[in-house]
Design an enzyme around this catalytic site. Sequence first.
Site, PDB file in Angstrom:
ATOM      1  N   HIS A 181       0.837  -1.196   0.000  1.00  0.00           N
ATOM      2  CA  HIS A 181       0.000   0.000   0.000  1.00  0.00           C
ATOM      3  C   HIS A 181       0.873   1.248   0.000  1.00  0.00           C
ATOM      4  O   HIS A 181       1.010   1.940   1.006  1.00  0.00           O
ATOM      5  CB  HIS A 181      -0.942  -0.005   1.203  1.00  0.00           C
ATOM      6  N   ASN A 182       1.441   1.546  -1.139  1.00  0.00           N
ATOM      7  CA  ASN A 182       2.322   2.700  -1.292  1.00  0.00           C
ATOM      8  C   ASN A 182       1.928   3.472  -2.545  1.00  0.00           C
ATOM      9  O   ASN A 182       0.917   3.163  -3.190  1.00  0.00           O
ATOM     10  CB  ASN A 182       3.788   2.248  -1.344  1.00  0.00           C
ATOM     11  N   ALA A 183       2.723   4.458  -2.906  1.00  0.00           N
ATOM     12  CA  ALA A 183       2.377   5.329  -4.032  1.00  0.00           C
ATOM     13  C   ALA A 183       2.409   4.592  -5.360  1.00  0.00           C
ATOM     14  O   ALA A 183       1.674   4.958  -6.294  1.00  0.00           O
ATOM     15  CB  ALA A 183       3.323   6.532  -4.067  1.00  0.00           C
TER      16      ALA A 183
END
Length: 490
Positions: free
Chosen positions: A197-199
Amino acid sequence: MGFFLFLLFFFSPVQRRGAISYDSSDQTALYIRMLGACVVFKQLFANVRVRSQVGFEPERRSSHPYLCIDFRTLHTRLGCGSTSASSDPERRVHRLLSFQRYLHSSRLLRGVPQQIPLHILDEDYTGQARCMLEKVGNWNFDIFLFDRLTNGNSLITLTFHLLNQYGLVELFQLDMVKLWRFLVMVQEDYHSDNPYHNAVHAADVTQAMYCYLREPMLAKSLTSKDILLGLLAAATHDLDHPGVNQPFLIKTDHYLATLYRNTSVLENHHWKSAVGLLRETGLFSHLPAEDRLNMERDLGSLILATDISRQNDYLSRFRLHLDQENLCMSTASHRHFVLQMALKCADICNPCRPWELSKQWSEKVTEEFFQQGDIEKKHKLEVSPLCDREMNTVGNIQIGFMTYVAEPLFAEWARFCDTRLSQTMLGHMGLNKASWGGLQQEPAPVSEEAQPSTACADTGDAATAPSDGSTATTAGGTSSKEIPQGSRES
């Protein structure tokens, strides 16, 4: 003289800026002084902000959260030990300053309108990244490669490009500097230490959303406002995700769980964080107040639809519409519902990507699960489903997720769209499922010294979708995190 007084004040011993201490004994601070005044001022407006490492960053932000410096990058680039580091320091941070370099040399700061598109890519990567953007509508778009070509700025670059390509920047009269500042803050509010769950995940979802927006059923019906909301929702749908799932926040008495009454905790936080950035940057400040509130409300409705615990509700409603053939795309509420389903598909489309991409995402999300499980074991909490690395494998988690979550959703989406893309996605998912099944059946090489306990890795009952909603898109954690603020230890 005022310039040097500012520098003296800014770098005086033990000055505080948020959670950052500028102690004169800090080696990093010495590196910053080596850069000289010019680079310091450029770095003040660089597109990387340093966040607090303790728990969550509050939803209420300071007035100038973007005036921070990427110490890690400076340390890496200037700590090489070469003699050229001090002789040409500005060149070593050149790639960090692309937008600032273009911005400061543009007519924007002199009040003269800038022609769209604004040059946003570093000149060393412009050719390759722009070449990829020409094929941004391809389903096999490699977001990992694109992230490398944009020097870690895939979400900013991709979202900006798509908004500009649709003509939304000009149509909605969006201020270019405000838009860029908003996208920078969005990207930096994703936790880079989250495996999944990152950019980059947000950029991948945004690219998938663009592919769905181009489907004939949507392309001929959606309004410009629908498209703007769809892209912004995709870019912000997991904003400030902590890397742990909702059940974890609830059982640790986290303040977000209390704030949102244990209901769509993460999704509510993502939405409110996005609204906070919209208001802080003033991106829609030129619109009438009623229009701004409607945009914020509709953005929240889209983001809240990604709550996997409500998957069956949305899927049943979608299936009923398709069975009755009563979806009317000329009706605003129906278009919005289709946008919700499109975002849900984009959010969990990893199993539908080509194997080389899908496998990487599967490994990343599973690692995030396992890191949450490690935290739970460390603090003697009950380990969440799918989060025990000793009882589950990537393969059995993914097979279960495809069987019980992804396949039913994308089967209905294919009924709705009935296009080459929808069939391609189903085809990829079938092949990926078979590939994971084949890997599961292959005997793992075990040395004579191996402990018998390693054989239990394939016996975990992870092939069923957990009832608490913790699936391959909502669970996870990072080993670098402690129990978030507001939690308790057993």
